[in-house]
Design an enzyme around this catalytic site. Structure first.
Site, PDB file in Angstrom:
ATOM      1  N   GLY A  76     -42.524  45.546  75.275  1.00  0.00           N
ATOM      2  CA  GLY A  76     -42.187  44.437  76.187  1.00  0.00           C
ATOM      3  C   GLY A  76     -43.361  43.489  76.374  1.00  0.00           C
ATOM      4  N   ARG A  79     -48.540  41.274  78.334  1.00  0.00           N
ATOM      5  CA  ARG A  79     -49.630  40.379  78.751  1.00  0.00           C
ATOM      6  C   ARG A  79     -49.268  38.923  78.497  1.00  0.00           C
ATOM      7  NH1 ARG A  79     -53.822  40.495  73.997  1.00  0.00           N
ATOM      8  NH2 ARG A  79     -52.449  41.138  72.336  1.00  0.00           N
ATOM      9  N   GLY A 107     -53.192  43.357  80.611  1.00  0.00           N
ATOM     10  CA  GLY A 107     -52.419  42.114  80.715  1.00  0.00           C
ATOM     11  C   GLY A 107     -53.201  40.877  80.310  1.00  0.00           C
ATOM     12  N   ARG A 157     -48.173  29.314  74.509  1.00  0.00           N
ATOM     13  CA  ARG A 157     -47.501  29.396  73.206  1.00  0.00           C
ATOM     14  C   ARG A 157     -46.101  28.812  73.315  1.00  0.00           C
ATOM     15  NH1 ARG A 157     -47.248  35.211  70.747  1.00  0.00           N
ATOM     16  NH2 ARG A 157     -45.749  35.601  72.385  1.00  0.00           N
ATOM     17  N   ARG A 164     -37.316  39.023  69.385  1.00  0.00           N
ATOM     18  CA  ARG A 164     -37.853  39.808  68.274  1.00  0.00           C
ATOM     19  C   ARG A 164     -36.810  40.825  67.838  1.00  0.00           C
ATOM     20  NH1 ARG A 164     -43.599  39.876  70.120  1.00  0.00           N
ATOM     21  NH2 ARG A 164     -43.648  38.328  71.767  1.00  0.00           N
ATOM     22  N   ASP A 233     -41.590  44.620  66.515  1.00  0.00           N
ATOM     23  CA  ASP A 233     -41.744  43.881  67.771  1.00  0.00           C
ATOM     24  C   ASP A 233     -42.536  42.589  67.565  1.00  0.00           C
ATOM     25  OD1 ASP A 233     -43.673  46.174  67.443  1.00  0.00           O
ATOM     26  OD2 ASP A 233     -44.780  45.010  68.924  1.00  0.00           O
ATOM     27  N   ASN A 234     -43.071  42.405  66.371  1.00  0.00           N
ATOM     28  CA  ASN A 234     -43.769  41.155  66.071  1.00  0.00           C
ATOM     29  C   ASN A 234     -42.986  40.310  65.073  1.00  0.00           C
ATOM     30  OD1 ASN A 234     -45.870  41.930  67.718  1.00  0.00           O
ATOM     31  ND2 ASN A 234     -47.108  42.784  66.066  1.00  0.00           N
ATOM     32  N   ASP A 243     -47.025  36.256  66.886  1.00  0.00           N
ATOM     33  CA  ASP A 243     -48.049  37.235  67.257  1.00  0.00           C
ATOM     34  C   ASP A 243     -49.195  37.284  66.257  1.00  0.00           C
ATOM     35  OD1 ASP A 243     -46.822  37.751  69.600  1.00  0.00           O
ATOM     36  OD2 ASP A 243     -46.467  39.879  69.239  1.00  0.00           O
TER      37      ASP A 243
HETATM   38  P1  AMP Z   1     -49.380  43.501  69.902  1.00  0.00           P
HETATM   39  O1  AMP Z   1     -50.068  44.519  69.067  1.00  0.00           O
HETATM   40  O2  AMP Z   1     -50.288  42.428  70.436  1.00  0.00           O
HETATM   41  O3  AMP Z   1     -48.167  42.950  69.253  1.00  0.00           O
HETATM   42  O4  AMP Z   1     -48.900  44.288  71.217  1.00  0.00           O
HETATM   43  C1  AMP Z   1     -48.051  45.393  71.196  1.00  0.00           C
HETATM   44  C2  AMP Z   1     -47.568  45.662  72.592  1.00  0.00           C
HETATM   45  O5  AMP Z   1     -48.665  45.949  73.452  1.00  0.00           O
HETATM   46  C3  AMP Z   1     -46.823  44.510  73.234  1.00  0.00           C
HETATM   47  O6  AMP Z   1     -45.818  45.036  74.047  1.00  0.00           O
HETATM   48  C4  AMP Z   1     -47.895  43.829  74.068  1.00  0.00           C
HETATM   49  O7  AMP Z   1     -47.368  43.117  75.150  1.00  0.00           O
HETATM   50  C5  AMP Z   1     -48.703  45.024  74.527  1.00  0.00           C
HETATM   51  N1  AMP Z   1     -50.113  44.669  74.797  1.00  0.00           N
HETATM   52  C6  AMP Z   1     -51.059  44.332  73.892  1.00  0.00           C
HETATM   53  N2  AMP Z   1     -52.225  44.089  74.498  1.00  0.00           N
HETATM   54  C7  AMP Z   1     -52.018  44.241  75.830  1.00  0.00           C
HETATM   55  C8  AMP Z   1     -52.826  44.132  76.986  1.00  0.00           C
HETATM   56  N3  AMP Z   1     -54.103  43.783  76.912  1.00  0.00           N
HETATM   57  N4  AMP Z   1     -52.252  44.380  78.173  1.00  0.00           N
HETATM   58  C9  AMP Z   1     -50.963  44.731  78.272  1.00  0.00           C
HETATM   59  N5  AMP Z   1     -50.156  44.878  77.231  1.00  0.00           N
HETATM   60  C10 AMP Z   1     -50.660  44.632  76.015  1.00  0.00           C
HETATM   61 MG    MG Z   2     -46.812  41.768  69.643  1.00  0.00          MG
END
Ligand code: AMP
Ligand code: MG
Length: 458
Positions: A76, A79, A107, A157, A164, A233-234, A243
């Site tokens: 979800g 952040r 976040g 963004r 997704r 998810d990306n 992403d």
């Molecule tokens: P990502 O690898 O950036 O696509 O993130 C994968 C998941 O982790 C997604 O649900 C992001 O919202 C969550 N996420 C990544 N970095 C953070 C963060 N610093 N704080 C909270 N959620 C995060």
């Molecule tokens: Mg992501």
């Protein structure tokens, strides 16, 4: 309208300490015809997680996904917050603080990764590749712990849609077919509204997802873009590059080039990307099984490799200013790739090297001048004069290389944002034009054989 509590949670952003603009994307503002007064403190606050503007209704959406081939369960917006739909785009503020989906995260986004996304997505757009856009970048004094202590930043963004594959997977894997059906209808309304209410629309929309994704990955492969973390998810339903994490561009042409250092098996290596997209679409197909016969889904899914080859051929033809039907095109492209696989040339310089005989790139092809000349001669017998101008505009004369980005990030972290602004301006002037700041900061590439890896930690 989707229901709160099932699809999303209302969340107020949390403000950064001492925010300041790094850059505002004037070109994008002009494109969407929206004035933004950078001097107005309310604006800076709103764009950095402070009190929102009238009409914004910040929410965090829930989705799940497969990460590195494994079911990861609920993820979800951890952040980033959806704010509003405006000017044909969904607005999403990345780095706006914790949400119910933050899990163990803080976040936040750090300045380093926000700069990489800001410039990366605008550069991809300038290359003619479907992507989310970046409207603004704000730095702050909010401390954020990563491998080292860094500073928080926010990125605004814009995307046609943030849906997704993982959104649909979430409800499918929860067995919530009612919610899943509503979400699919929402997606159709948002991205394929001509199909609304049409019988057989789910098959048709799946065929479109396949086609858009095949086209997108063909665009990546043509320019040597490596996404780095192609989890479901990306992967956007809209066919936009989404992403920007540990992304990069090829140096020499290499199918096994891996940029993400947590990717130990090379799942997301450059050359794997079409196969991974196909696999991701298989996950998407599964979510449609409650509504569409499996055989129909399977046969649509099986069309992916052919669609990919079709788009790749079109893409390479366009970039080389050659008629896509030219019978020598595949053989010529293979020859170019073999030549560019040597460690004398940076792959993204291929197009400018063919299209412009005065092009001088970063590569040092000293002993290969003869070979390049031979390729150019062959190319000139195949090229169509009427296609050359357009191809030149999209052929990057400079690379958004990892070493250039590192320099820009280092300057920004010490308070000098001008390289970010200059690069963004250069991107919008046209990536086919010489870029002074890129030559100054990115003119000394490291040894081609030196390993360079990025982590997901952003
Ligand atoms: P990502 O690898 O950036 O696509 O993130 C994968 C998941 O982790 C997604 O649900 C992001 O919202 C969550 N996420 C990544 N970095 C953070 C963060 N610093 N704080 C909270 N959620 C995060
Ligand atoms: Mg992501």
């Amino acid at each position: 309208m989707l229901d709160e509590g099932i699809f999303y949670a209302k969340v107020s952003p949390s403000a950064l300490i001492n925010p300041r603009w790094v850059d505002i994307n004037e070109s994008l503002l002009k494109e969407i015809n929206l004035p933004l007064d950078a001097e107005d403190p309310q604006m800076l606050d709103a764009f950095s997680g402070g009190p929102v503007l009238d009409g914004w209704r910040p929410i965090a959406q829930v989705y799940s996904g497969h990460q590195f081939g494994q079911w990861a369960g609920q993820l979800g917006d951890g952040r980033g917050l959806y704010l509003a739909e405006c000017c044909g785009f969904e607005w999403h503020l990345k780095g706006a603080g914790k949400t119910p989906f933050s899990r163990f995260g803080d976040g936040r986004s750090v300045l380093r990764s926000a700069i990489r996304e800001y410039l990366g997505s605008e550069y991809m757009h300038a290359l003619g590749i479907s992507t989310t856009r970046a409207l603004s970048l704000v730095a702050s004094d909010t401390p954020v712990q990563r491998e080292t202590l860094e500073r928080g930043a926010t990125l605004m963004r814009l995307a046609k849609s943030h849906l997704r594959i993982g959104h649909l997977e979430h409800f499918y894997h929860q067995n919530s077919h009612q919610a899943l059906g509503e979400l699919i209808e929402f997606a159709i309304r948002q991205l394929d509204s001509d199909l609304e209410g049409v019988p057989g629309r789910l098959e048709e929309v799946f065929a479109r997802y396949i086609d858009r994704s095949a086209k997108l990955v063909a665009q990546w492969m043509a320019v040597g873009f490596v996404h780095g973390v192609m989890n479901t998810d990306n992967t956007a339903l809209s066919g936009e590059t989404l992403d920007y994490g540990p992304y990069g561009f090829l140096m020499a042409y290499r199918d096994d080039y891996v940029i993400n250092h947590t990717d130990h098996t090379g799942r997301y290596a450059y050359g794997q990307q079409p196969r991974v997209m196909h696999w991701n679409l298989g996950c998407l197909a599964e979510t449609l099984t409650p509504f569409v016969p499996v055989e129909t889904l399977r046969s649509l899914l099986n069309s992916f490799p052919e669609k990919y080859r079709h788009h790749y051929r079109l893409e390479m033809a366009g970039r080389l200013a050659i008629d896509p039907q030219h019978e020598d095109l595949p053989d010529f492209v293979d020859d170019l790739k073999t030549f560019w696989a040597g460690n004398h040339m940076f792959y993204p310089e291929l197009f400018a090297s063919m299209l412009d005989d005065s092009f001088v790139g970063l590569s040092r092809p000293a002993e290969d001048q003869g070979a390049i000349k031979a390729h150019r001669e062959r190319w000139s017998t195949m090229a169509e004069a009427s296609l050359i101008e357009t191809a030149r505009e999209r052929a990057p004369a400079w690379m958004l290389s990892h070493w250039l980005l590192d320099e820009v990030i280092e300057s920004a972290e010490s308070g000098d944002y001008s390289p970010v602004q200059l690069l963004r301006t250069a991107i919008h002037r046209g990536v086919g034009q010489h870029c002074q700041i890129a030559s100054e900061l990115g003119g000394s590439p490291p040894d081609q054989n030196s390993a360079y890896h990025l982590s997901c930690s952003s």
